[in-house]
Enzyme design. Structure first.
Site, short mmCIF file in Angstrom:
data_model
loop_
_atom_site.label_atom_id
_atom_site.label_comp_id
_atom_site.label_asym_id
_atom_site.label_seq_id
_atom_site.Cartn_x
_atom_site.Cartn_y
_atom_site.Cartn_z
N SER A 248 32.48 12.56 -33.40
CA SER A 248 32.85 11.73 -34.55
C SER A 248 34.10 12.29 -35.20
CB SER A 248 31.70 11.69 -35.55
OG SER A 248 31.59 12.96 -36.15
N LYS A 249 34.57 11.57 -36.19
CA LYS A 249 35.80 11.93 -36.92
C LYS A 249 35.84 13.40 -37.33
CE LYS A 249 38.73 8.65 -37.47
NZ LYS A 249 39.63 9.13 -36.45
N ARG A 250 34.66 13.93 -37.70
CA ARG A 250 34.73 15.32 -38.21
C ARG A 250 35.05 16.32 -37.11
NH1 ARG A 250 29.89 17.82 -37.29
NH2 ARG A 250 28.46 16.29 -36.42
N GLY A 252 37.61 15.73 -35.15
CA GLY A 252 39.06 15.56 -34.94
C GLY A 252 39.35 14.14 -34.49
#
Ligand code: GLU
Length: 361
Positions: A248-250, A252
Site C-alpha cells: 500500500s501507499k505507506r 512507497g
C-alpha cells in the site's frame, strides 16, 4: 477445460484510481498467458461505479498499459456502454425466480453488517413484490437465491481445488435494482459475451468466484445460452510489502505512473513484475517481453504472497539503464517532469550531464 488454442483473457480495471502495480502485474500475466497460447488479450473498463469512476483515471490506466508495452487486441470495451444488456439478463433471472428484491432499507442492512445471508424477502409471492414495487416501496438490492446446503467447487490453475460452502456465500447481492447491476453480475455477462476462457486475477477476488459460478449456472438454466459456461480460473498471489502486509501507499510508490516518474524504465518494471510471483525455474533474471511470452507458464506461479523488493527493482532498473544509449536516456529524462532541475539549461547540457553520470544512474 477450455481449448488452449482459443485462449481469450482480459484485464478489467475499474477507473476509480490510477493503474496500481498489482493490476499491472495481473494485466501482464494475462497478456503473457494469452500470447504464449496464441490467444487474445482484451481490455475492459469496469466503470459501473458512477460516483467513483472518472475519464481521467481511464486515460491514465490506458496510457500506463501502453507505456508498459502491454497491448490489447480489439477496441477497449466499457461496462457502462452495456447497461441495457445487463438489465435484460437481470430481468431474465428475475422471471426465472433466480433472484429477488430485498425490501430492507440500506440503513437496516448496514445496521446488520450488510450480510443478510438469507433474507426473509426471498419467498415473498410475486404478486406481493409487484404490489410493493408499484406502490413505490424502495428496495435496497436484488439478491441471488443461493441453494442453502451445497458446495461450489472449482479448479484453480494456481491453487488447485477450491471449495466454498453455500452458507459462506449466502444470498449475495447482484444488483442495486433491475437497471443497475453490481460487479459480480456485470462481470459474468461481460466475460461470457467476450468469450473469455481464462479469468486470471488477484487472489482478493477468490471469494467472488463461487458467486460468479452460481450466476453463470443460473443464466445458463434461465436462457439456455451456450456462452454461459464456466471459464478456467487462476488467482494470483497478492503483492506484499517488505513487512508482509498488502502493498500500500505507506510502503512507497504503488502506481505505474509513479514508478515511471521516479525514473524506472518500462523494461525494468515489466521484468520486475513478471518475477513477482512467477519464476522461470532457473537463475535467469532479465527477459524481453517476447522472451517472457515464450517462457511463461501459469503452473510456475506461486501460491504464497509475492514480496515487493525495492532493492531488486533498483538493481533491475540499473541493468536496463546501462543498456540504454545516452541519447535515449536524455530523451527519457527530459520526459520526466520531476527530473527537471534548474541546472538542465538545455537539452545538450542535459545530455552532457547524463553522459558523465550514466554509470551511476
Ligand atoms: N474491476 C475488477 C477489479 O478491478 C475486476 C476484477 C476481475 O478481474 O474480475 O478488481
Amino acid at each position: 477445460m477450455n481449448d488452449y488454442n482459443a485462449v481469450r483473457c482480459r484485464i478489467a480495471p475499474s477507473p476509480t484510481g490510477v493503474l496500481h502495480i498489482g493490476t499491472a502485474r495481473t494485466a501482464l500475466f494475462n497478456y503473457l498467458f494469452a500470447k504464449k497460447n496464441g490467444g487474445k488479450f482484451f481490455l475492459r473498463i469496469e466503470d459501473t461505479d458512477k460516483e467513483r469512476s472518472t475519464k481521467e483515471f481511464e486515460s491514465e490506466i490506458i496510457s500506463s498499459l501502453q507505456w508498459l508495452g502491454i497491448h490489447w487486441d480489439s477496441e477497449v470495451t466499457r461496462q457502462s456502454e452495456r447497461a441495457e444488456l445487463h438489465s435484460a439478463y437481470l430481468k431474465k433471472l428475475y422471471s426465472a425466480e433466480k433472484i429477488y428484491y430485498c425490501f430492507h432499507t440500506v440503513e437496516e442492512l448496514s445496521a446488520e453488517g450488510h450480510q443478510a445471508h438469507i433474507c426473509e424477502y426471498r419467498d415473498l409471492p410475486k404478486e406481493e413484490v409487484e404490489r410493493r414495487l408499484k406502490s413505490g416501496e424502495s428496495t435496497s438490492v436484488m439478491r441471488f437465491k443461493t441453494q442453502p446446503d451445497a458446495f461450489v467447487v472449482f479448479h484453480d490453475l494456481i491453487r488447485g481445488e477450491v471449495k466454498f460452502h453455500s452458507r459462506a456465500i449466502g444470498d449475495f447481492s447482484v444488483a442495486k435494482n433491475i437497471n443497475e447491476p453490481l460487479y459480480n453480475f456485470a462481470v459474468v455477462i461481460d466475460d461470457a459475451d467476450a468469450g473469455i476462457t481464462h479469468v486470471i486475477r488477484g487472489e482478493d477476488h477468490i471469494s467472488n468466484t463461487p458467486k460468479q459460478i452460481l450466476i453463470l449456472g443460473a443464466l445458463h438454466d434461465a436462457t439456455g445460452e451456450e456462452k454461459f459456461k464456466q471459464p478456467v480460473y487462476a488467482h494470483l498471489p497478492l503483492i506484499l510489502g517488505s513487512d508482509k502486509s498488502k502493498l500500500s501507499k505507506r510502503h512507497g510508490a504503488t502506481s505505474v505512473s509513479e514508478f515511471r516518474d521516479q525514473g524506472y524504465l518500462s523494461e525494468a518494471l515489466v521484468n520486475f513484475m513478471a518475477l513477482l510471483g512467477w519464476n522461470p525455474g532457473d537463475e535467469r533474471e532479465f527477459f524481453t517481453l517476447e522472451e517472457l511470452v515464450h517462457e511463461f507458464t501459469i503452473e510456475k506461479v506461486q501460491k504464497s504472497g509475492a514480496i515487493f523488493n525495492q532493492e531488486r527493482l533498483d538493481f533491475v532498473n540499473g541493468h536496463y539503464i546501462r543498456q540504454t544509449s545516452v541519447d535515449e536516456l536524455t530523451k527519457l529524462c527530459l520526459n520526466i517532469p520531476s527530473a527537471h532541475t534548474p541546472e538542465m539549461k538545455d537539452d545538450e547540457y542535459t545530455r552532457k550531464i547524463i553522459a558523465l553520470e550514466s554509470s551511476r544512474l
